[in-house]
Design a protein around this motif. Structure first.
Motif, short mmCIF file in Angstrom:
data_model
loop_
_atom_site.label_atom_id
_atom_site.label_comp_id
_atom_site.label_asym_id
_atom_site.label_seq_id
_atom_site.Cartn_x
_atom_site.Cartn_y
_atom_site.Cartn_z
N PHE A 288 0.68 -0.86 -0.13
CA PHE A 288 -0.47 -0.18 -0.35
C PHE A 288 1.77 1.15 -0.09
O PHE A 288 1.03 1.69 1.85
CB PHE A 288 -0.52 -0.01 1.35
CG PHE A 288 -1.96 1.13 0.95
CD1 PHE A 288 -2.88 1.24 0.58
CD2 PHE A 288 -2.08 1.94 1.88
CE1 PHE A 288 -4.04 1.82 0.52
CE2 PHE A 288 -2.73 2.78 2.18
CZ PHE A 288 -4.38 2.32 1.30
N GLU A 289 0.86 1.62 -1.20
CA GLU A 289 1.96 2.99 -1.70
C GLU A 289 1.35 4.41 -1.42
O GLU A 289 0.56 4.28 -2.58
CB GLU A 289 2.96 2.46 -2.55
CG GLU A 289 4.36 1.02 -2.51
CD GLU A 289 4.18 1.01 -4.14
OE1 GLU A 289 5.60 0.40 -4.08
OE2 GLU A 289 3.59 1.21 -5.39
N VAL A 290 1.78 4.90 -0.57
CA VAL A 290 0.78 5.69 -0.54
C VAL A 290 2.06 7.28 -0.79
O VAL A 290 2.98 7.45 -0.75
CB VAL A 290 1.16 6.34 0.82
CG1 VAL A 290 0.63 8.00 1.14
CG2 VAL A 290 -0.39 5.01 1.80
N VAL A 291 1.01 8.22 -1.84
CA VAL A 291 1.13 9.15 -2.01
C VAL A 291 1.17 10.76 -1.11
O VAL A 291 -0.01 10.91 -0.76
CB VAL A 291 1.16 10.11 -3.80
CG1 VAL A 291 1.61 11.38 -3.82
CG2 VAL A 291 2.27 8.67 -4.76
N VAL A 292 2.01 12.01 -0.74
CA VAL A 292 1.52 12.27 0.69
C VAL A 292 1.03 13.21 -0.42
O VAL A 292 2.85 14.50 -0.77
CB VAL A 292 2.41 12.65 1.50
CG1 VAL A 292 2.21 13.71 2.72
CG2 VAL A 292 2.45 11.38 2.18
N GLN B 51 -2.32 10.49 5.71
CA GLN B 51 -2.45 10.50 4.88
C GLN B 51 -1.54 9.47 5.01
O GLN B 51 -0.97 8.01 3.42
CB GLN B 51 -1.51 11.81 3.57
CG GLN B 51 -2.80 13.02 3.66
CD GLN B 51 -2.34 13.62 2.48
OE1 GLN B 51 -1.89 13.20 1.32
NE2 GLN B 51 -1.88 14.26 2.84
N GLY B 52 -0.40 9.27 5.18
CA GLY B 52 0.81 8.24 5.44
C GLY B 52 0.13 7.45 6.87
O GLY B 52 1.02 7.09 7.24
N PHE C 131 5.83 8.34 -1.77
CA PHE C 131 7.07 9.92 -1.97
C PHE C 131 5.63 10.79 -0.54
O PHE C 131 4.59 10.61 -1.20
CB PHE C 131 7.08 10.61 -2.74
CG PHE C 131 6.64 11.05 -4.29
CD1 PHE C 131 6.44 11.85 -3.80
CD2 PHE C 131 6.44 10.12 -4.61
CE1 PHE C 131 4.88 12.23 -5.10
CE2 PHE C 131 5.31 10.55 -5.77
CZ PHE C 131 4.65 11.79 -5.92
N THR C 132 6.80 11.92 -0.52
CA THR C 132 6.10 13.17 -0.50
C THR C 132 6.26 14.77 -1.33
O THR C 132 6.86 14.65 -1.93
CB THR C 132 6.30 14.14 1.01
OG1 THR C 132 6.15 13.14 1.97
CG2 THR C 132 5.16 15.36 1.58
N ASP C 133 4.93 15.35 -1.99
CA ASP C 133 4.84 15.36 -3.44
C ASP C 133 6.43 16.35 -3.41
O ASP C 133 7.07 15.53 -4.32
CB ASP C 133 3.47 16.50 -2.95
CG ASP C 133 3.82 17.41 -1.96
OD1 ASP C 133 4.95 17.63 -1.30
OD2 ASP C 133 2.52 18.36 -1.14
N LYS C 134 7.09 17.17 -3.01
CA LYS C 134 7.78 18.00 -3.56
C LYS C 134 8.99 17.53 -3.63
O LYS C 134 10.37 17.50 -4.37
CB LYS C 134 8.03 19.35 -2.11
CG LYS C 134 7.50 20.38 -2.40
CD LYS C 134 7.12 21.40 -1.01
CE LYS C 134 5.71 22.16 -1.10
NZ LYS C 134 6.15 23.47 -0.05
N GLN C 135 8.68 15.71 -3.38
CA GLN C 135 10.07 15.68 -2.93
C GLN C 135 11.38 15.11 -4.62
O GLN C 135 11.25 15.06 -5.04
CB GLN C 135 10.18 13.99 -2.45
CG GLN C 135 10.49 14.14 -0.73
CD GLN C 135 10.03 12.98 -0.03
OE1 GLN C 135 9.34 11.85 -0.76
NE2 GLN C 135 10.48 13.21 1.39
N LEU C 136 9.45 14.31 -4.98
CA LEU C 136 9.86 14.63 -6.86
C LEU C 136 9.21 15.53 -8.27
O LEU C 136 9.34 15.02 -9.08
CB LEU C 136 9.07 12.61 -7.06
CG LEU C 136 9.77 12.23 -6.40
CD1 LEU C 136 9.30 10.35 -6.13
CD2 LEU C 136 11.25 11.73 -6.50
N LEU D 16 1.41 19.38 -3.54
CA LEU D 16 0.03 18.66 -4.29
C LEU D 16 -1.48 18.70 -3.09
O LEU D 16 -0.93 18.17 -2.75
CB LEU D 16 0.10 17.22 -4.26
CG LEU D 16 1.32 16.66 -5.91
CD1 LEU D 16 1.24 15.64 -6.20
CD2 LEU D 16 0.44 17.53 -6.89
N SER D 17 -2.28 19.43 -3.66
CA SER D 17 -3.50 19.67 -3.03
C SER D 17 -4.26 18.79 -3.06
O SER D 17 -3.81 17.48 -4.21
CB SER D 17 -3.65 21.11 -3.49
OG SER D 17 -4.96 20.49 -4.88
#
Length: 285
Positions: free
Chosen positions: A197-201, A245-246, A253-258, A265-266
Motif C-alpha cells: 500500500f504505497e502512499v503519495v502525500v 495520509q501516511g 513520496f511526499t509531493d515536493k520530493q519528486l 499537491l493539493s
C-alpha cells in the motif's frame, strides 16, 4: 508427429498469450457517488497518461460506485469488488494495480483487511499486486468532524465532501481511529496489509493568483483548500493532514520530493496531471 514438432508446439503453447496472465490498472475514486469518474473525477488526460505504464494500456478500468456510503456497504465495497471482478475476468488480469484517491483508499483497505467478510473478496485480493494510494484519508480529517457538526465547513466543503453522508461520518478522526484499531489493517500496531500500500502525500496548497501552478486542476479549488488548510496542521493538502495520509501502508513520496519544480499537491491536484504526477506513477508501475 516428430519429437521436434512436439517440442516446437509445446514451446509455442508456453509463450501463447492464452497461457500468460496480464497486468491491469483500476482507477478508484474517493468520496462521492460517481457515474462518470473518468470525466468528473480523474480526467482522460490523467488516466490515459498513467495507463501507458502497463504493457497493455487497454487493460484499465475506471470504477464508478457510491462511495458516499460506509466502506463495508454493498454500494461501496460490494460495488468495487463487483466491478473489479468483471474487469479481472474480462481481461484475464492476474496482476492488478489499484490506484486510489482519498476515501477510496479506505474502501480498498476494508477489502484487503477483511477477506472473509464477503465471498467475492478473495478473488480480487489474490489478483492484486499493489495499491498506490494518492492522499488517502487513512486517519480521517478534522474537516469531516466539522461538517458533521453543521458549521460553516458544510457549505465551503460541499464540493469535496458532500453533505453529512455516511462516508463523511466515517472519515471523522475518532471514527477512523476506531476502524484502524479494529477492522482495518496497515496502521501502527495493526497487522500489515496483505498487499503493498504505497502512499503519495500532499503537503501544501498554493493559490497565488499570479502563480500559474495555482491554476492546475482549477484555481477556485486551490482557493477553497487554502482556506480550509487554516484549520489543519501546517503539513496538509487542504483536506487531509500529512499524518493522516501516511497513517497506513508505506509512504512512497511526499509531493515536493519528486514533483516538477518541487510543487506541492493539493487534495484536488493529487488526482490530476499536475506537476508530472501522472508520469511519476506511469514510470513507477
Amino acid at each position: 508427429m516428430t519429437i521436434y514438432n512436439k517440442l516446437l508446439l509445446l514451446g509455442l503453447f508456453a509463450v501463447s498469450p492464452l497461457s500468460q496472465g496480464a497486468t491491469g490498472i483500476a482507477f478508484i475514486h474517493g468520496t462521492g457517488k460517481q457515474t462518470n469518474a473518468l470525466d468528473d473525477y480523474w480526467t482522460s488526460e490523467f488516466v490515459d497518461s498513467v495507463r501507458q505504464g502497463i504493457s497493455s494500456p487497454a487493460n484499465y478500468s475506471v470504477i464508478n460506485c457510491d462511495f458516499d456510503q460506509y466502506m463495508w456497504e454493498e454500494a461501496a465495497a460490494g460495488c468495487l469488488v463487483n466491478q473489479l471482478t468483471t474487469f479481472i475476468d474480462a481481461k484475464g488480469i492476474d496482476s492488478l494495480i489499484m490506484l486510489t484517491h482519498s476515501n477510496g483508499g479506505n474502501i480498498v483497505r476494508w477489502v484487503l483487511s477483511n477477506p472473509t467478510w464477503d465471498s467475492r473478496y478473495p478473488k480480487v485480493i489474490a489478483a492484486t499486486s499493489r495499491v498506490i494510494a494518492l492522499a488517502p484519508s487513512s486517519a480521517g480529517t478534522p474537516l469531516a468532524d466539522a461538517v458533521n457538526q453543521g458549521n460553516s465547513f458544510e457549505t465551503s466543503l460541499g464540493w469535496l465532501l458532500g453533505y453529512n453522508s455516511n462516508a463523511v461520518k466515517q472519515q471523522q478522526v475518532s471514527s477512523m481511529s476506531y476502524y484502524n484499531g479494529t477492522w482495518l489493517n496497515g496502521t501502527a500496531n495493526r497487522p500489515a496489509l496483505s498487499k503493498p500500500f504505497e502512499v503519495v502525500v500532499g503537503s501544501d496548497v498554493d493559490s497565488a493568483v499570479w502563480d500559474s501552478d495555482s491554476y492546475c486542476a482549477g484555481y477556485q479549488y486551490q482557493v477553497a483548500l487554502e482556506t480550509t488548510q487554516n484549520w489543519l496542521d501546517d503539513c496538509s493538502d487542504g483536506f487531509l493532514e500529512c499524518s493522516s495520509q501516511g497513517a497506513a501502508g508505506t509512504v512512497w513520496f511526499t509531493d515536493k520530493q519528486l514533483t516538477q519544480g518541487q510543487e506541492p499537491l493539493s487534495h484536488q491536484q493529487s488526482r490530476r496531471a499536475c506537476f508530472n504526477l501522472d508520469s511519476l506513477i506511469r514510470n513507477h508501475i
